[in-house]
Design a protein around this motif. Structure first.
Motif, mmCIF file in Angstrom:
data_model
loop_
_atom_site.group_PDB
_atom_site.id
_atom_site.type_symbol
_atom_site.label_atom_id
_atom_site.label_comp_id
_atom_site.label_asym_id
_atom_site.label_seq_id
_atom_site.Cartn_x
_atom_site.Cartn_y
_atom_site.Cartn_z
ATOM 1 N N THR A 202 -8.718 13.734 -16.808
ATOM 2 C CA THR A 202 -10.185 13.802 -16.780
ATOM 3 C C THR A 202 -10.712 15.198 -16.489
ATOM 4 O OG1 THR A 202 -10.365 13.321 -14.399
ATOM 5 C CG2 THR A 202 -10.231 11.430 -15.905
ATOM 6 N N PRO A 208 -14.470 11.673 -17.543
ATOM 7 C CA PRO A 208 -14.039 10.335 -17.111
ATOM 8 C C PRO A 208 -13.779 9.393 -18.275
ATOM 9 C CG PRO A 208 -16.371 10.678 -16.633
ATOM 10 C CD PRO A 208 -15.805 12.013 -17.027
ATOM 11 N N GLY A 209 -14.445 9.620 -19.386
ATOM 12 C CA GLY A 209 -14.244 8.769 -20.549
ATOM 13 C C GLY A 209 -12.879 8.917 -21.190
ATOM 14 N N GLU A 216 -8.318 2.634 -16.034
ATOM 15 C CA GLU A 216 -9.558 2.495 -15.264
ATOM 16 C C GLU A 216 -9.582 1.150 -14.538
ATOM 17 O OE1 GLU A 216 -13.837 3.114 -14.261
ATOM 18 O OE2 GLU A 216 -12.489 4.533 -15.245
ATOM 19 N N ARG A 250 -14.933 6.222 -14.728
ATOM 20 C CA ARG A 250 -16.201 6.008 -15.434
ATOM 21 C C ARG A 250 -17.237 5.408 -14.490
ATOM 22 N NH1 ARG A 250 -12.329 4.410 -18.950
ATOM 23 N NH2 ARG A 250 -12.255 5.308 -21.049
ATOM 24 N N GLU A 251 -16.802 4.387 -13.753
ATOM 25 C CA GLU A 251 -17.639 3.779 -12.719
ATOM 26 C C GLU A 251 -17.081 4.246 -11.384
ATOM 27 O OE1 GLU A 251 -20.774 1.732 -11.169
ATOM 28 O OE2 GLU A 251 -20.334 2.080 -13.298
#
Length: 311
Positions: A202, A208-209, A216, A250-251
């Protein structure tokens, strides 16, 4: 074993604690950076690269991320730039990296260190030309490295703008994390490998994607459990690295209570202790023992604050 907690959002309390941790850590690094100067006469043949050379790169990493995230005050930005200038000066404006790479062609640390400076706008054209040439050799793909280090080199090449074909899936699948193993068998060293696998995929939370969805999901489930384990035994350096992982998702995962605890563990002068043992020794010994966790604290606080501000 603890039951996995649900993902916690990054509310304002996390932002406040993270900012306090990051600001104090950055200040400590600036006030003590002179303890990290290279000994007189140091050359690219350095006998113990981890003693001072590697910490210079870690300092550059933390400072470059402060500038990249763009949320620091003018004073904090100035501190970060001063740390980068200091480390760049110690490396003779990149000449030491160039000389080390030229002498030891299969070494990857010059590229890895250089990437932190590139992130902040520093360039060394001869080193880049050498790295570009070496990248075209078969031997660079054949160098034997642990899997997460291959990801480190790939990310450094990406940051530096080197034209290299990278099979990120193949590199990721070769890591422990990439296989999503039984999470209860993780040990201390493997946990560090997990953190760095995430950091490099990342680019320290900038992408993050790029983290595969199944990783994840795995991390969202088990990261809180691992944090509980090493929090309980007060391995603060590893806890803080795992918190960086939380900011790379991502979260993002951020536990307000843990951030408050981390802020309370940090010394008032900004030093972040490595573990729960008493911090001993003179200033030089404290720098050697706790420079790394303090760098990690600066990075963790910077990224957690950034993710909280952008939610």
């Amino acid at each position: 074993m603890s039951t996995p907690r649900t993902t916690a959002a990054a509310p304002a309390p996390v932002g406040r604690s993270a900012h306090r941790v990051a600001t104090r850590a950055l200040g400590w690094l600036r006030r003590h950076c002179e303890l990290g100067t290279l000994p007189p006469g140091t050359t690219s043949d350095m006998a113990d690269p981890d003693s001072i050379y590697k910490p210079l790169g870690e300092t550059a990493l933390a400072a470059s991320l402060v500038l990249r995230e763009g949320l620091a005050s003018a004073s904090e930005e100035r501190t970060a730039r001063e740390l980068l200038d200091f480390a760049w000066w110690e490396l003779r404006g990149g000449d030491m990296l160039y000389e080390r790479q030229l002498r030891y062609m299969m070494m990857v640390d010059p590229l890895e260190l250089y990437a932190h400076f590139v992130r902040a706008g520093y360039r060394h054209r001869r080193l880049e030309a050498l790295l570009d040439h070496l990248g075209g050799l078969v031997t660079m793909d054949a160098v034997e490295q642990v899997p997460n280090r291959r990801l480190a080199v790939a990310n450094a090449a990406r940051l530096t703008g080197l034209a290299r074909e990278t099979d990120w899936k193949r590199l990721t699948d070769a890591t422990w994390l990439g296989n999503t193993p039984e999470p209860w068998v993780i040990d201390w060293m493997t946990a560090y490998c997990v953190t760095h696998t995430v950091f490099h995929i990342t680019d320290w939370g900038a992408r993050p994607g790029d983290l595969p969805p199944h990783l994840e999901e795995y991390l969202q489930l088990w990261l809180p459990v691992w944090l509980d384990i090493w929090r309980e035994v007060q391995e603060w350096d590893l806890v803080t690295e795992l918190l960086i992982v939380g900011s790379c998702l991502r979260e993002p995962y951020a536990d307000p209570a843990l951030w408050e605890e981390l802020a309370s563990v940090q010394h008032e002068d900004g030093l972040m202790p490595r573990d729960g043992k008493e911090v001993e020794g003179d200033a030089a010994q404290r720098f050697r023992d706790h420079h790394h966790p303090t760098v990690v604290a600066a990075v963790a606080g910077t990224l957690a604050l950034s993710r909280a501000a952008r939610r």
